[in-house]
Enzyme design. Structure first.
Site, PDB file in Angstrom:
ATOM      1  N   ILE A   1       4.126  -8.441   4.359  1.00 48.41           N
ATOM      2  CA  ILE A   1       3.137  -8.605   3.525  1.00 48.41           C
ATOM      3  C   ILE A   1       3.017  -7.102   2.977  1.00 48.41           C
ATOM      4  O   ILE A   1       1.889  -6.235   3.292  1.00 48.41           O
ATOM      5  CB  ILE A   1       1.822  -8.790   4.097  1.00 48.41           C
ATOM      6  CG1 ILE A   1       1.823 -10.196   4.702  1.00 48.41           C
ATOM      7  CG2 ILE A   1       0.651  -8.994   3.160  1.00 48.41           C
ATOM      8  CD1 ILE A   1       0.414 -10.798   5.408  1.00 48.41           C
ATOM      9  N   PRO A   2       4.027  -6.570   1.978  1.00 50.54           N
ATOM     10  CA  PRO A   2       3.887  -5.370   1.447  1.00 50.54           C
ATOM     11  C   PRO A   2       2.896  -4.922   0.644  1.00 50.54           C
ATOM     12  O   PRO A   2       2.196  -6.059  -0.136  1.00 50.54           O
ATOM     13  CB  PRO A   2       5.101  -5.165   0.711  1.00 50.54           C
ATOM     14  CG  PRO A   2       5.285  -6.568   0.330  1.00 50.54           C
ATOM     15  CD  PRO A   2       4.901  -7.357   1.352  1.00 50.54           C
ATOM     16  N   HIS A   3       2.115  -3.916   0.759  1.00 54.13           N
ATOM     17  CA  HIS A   3       1.127  -3.331  -0.140  1.00 54.13           C
ATOM     18  C   HIS A   3       0.873  -2.070  -0.261  1.00 54.13           C
ATOM     19  O   HIS A   3       1.640  -1.360   0.559  1.00 54.13           O
ATOM     20  CB  HIS A   3      -0.248  -4.019   0.458  1.00 54.13           C
ATOM     21  CG  HIS A   3      -0.462  -3.887   1.657  1.00 54.13           C
ATOM     22  ND1 HIS A   3       0.084  -4.492   2.676  1.00 54.13           N
ATOM     23  CD2 HIS A   3      -1.495  -2.880   2.262  1.00 54.13           C
ATOM     24  CE1 HIS A   3      -0.405  -3.720   3.947  1.00 54.13           C
ATOM     25  NE2 HIS A   3      -1.242  -2.947   3.731  1.00 54.13           N
ATOM     26  N   GLY A   4       0.230  -1.525  -1.094  1.00 49.88           N
ATOM     27  CA  GLY A   4       0.038   0.006  -1.633  1.00 49.88           C
ATOM     28  C   GLY A   4      -0.747   0.850  -0.436  1.00 49.88           C
ATOM     29  O   GLY A   4      -1.474   0.104   0.390  1.00 49.88           O
TER      30      GLY A   4
END
Length: 148
Positions: A64-67
């Site tokens: 779950i990539p996120h900034g």
């Protein structure tokens, strides 16, 4: 949560028969979120920055990539991108099939994350997601993320 708009629409769901590198998967997640009007072009570098400090691999073939928190100004609206790579992605040494990019306004990403984590904690649900034969079917199986 925003009930007036869905955070996941058909245009934000993709299925690839092949594999991808982690960098390609991150880029695609950011591009989908950008095309949805949820993030600016700076969000990809914030996603890469997050991965450099802590992997967003969650187990059960999910990342779950996120900034980073510093990237909040690059987020224009809450949205998800969902990409299934049937050939897999080597995610810092872990095999990932699902890459779910998240952009959340304020703290909305926490509620979104909890819905996704709940869905992916069920092996039977993950198996159904892997068997989905179309992006429409995959979106239908993920419809719980749009609940408000």
């Amino acid at each position: 949560m925003r009930s007036e708009a869905q955070i996941l629409t058909r245009s934000q769901v993709r299925i690839h028969s092949g594999s991808a590198s982690q960098d390609e998967a991150l880029t695609e997640a950011a591009e989908i979120l950008g095309a949805a009007g949820a993030v600016t072009g700076e969000y990809l570098s914030a996603m890469k920055e997050r991965e450099a400090t802590v992997s967003t691999y969650m187990g059960n073939e999910l990342a779950i990539p996120h900034g980073t928190n510093d990237a909040k100004s690059a987020i224009l609206a809450s949205a998800l991108s969902v990409t299934r790579y049937d050939g897999g992605v080597d995610w810092s040494g872990e095999k990932v099939t699902f890459v779910i990019g998240i952009a959340g306004v304020g703290d909305e990403h926490l509620e979104i994350l909890s819905r996704i984590a709940e869905l992916f904690s069920d092996d039977a649900e993950v198996a159904k997601l892997k068997r989905a034969s179309s992006e429409e079917e995959l979106l239908e199986l993920l419809s719980a993320v749009n609940a408000s």
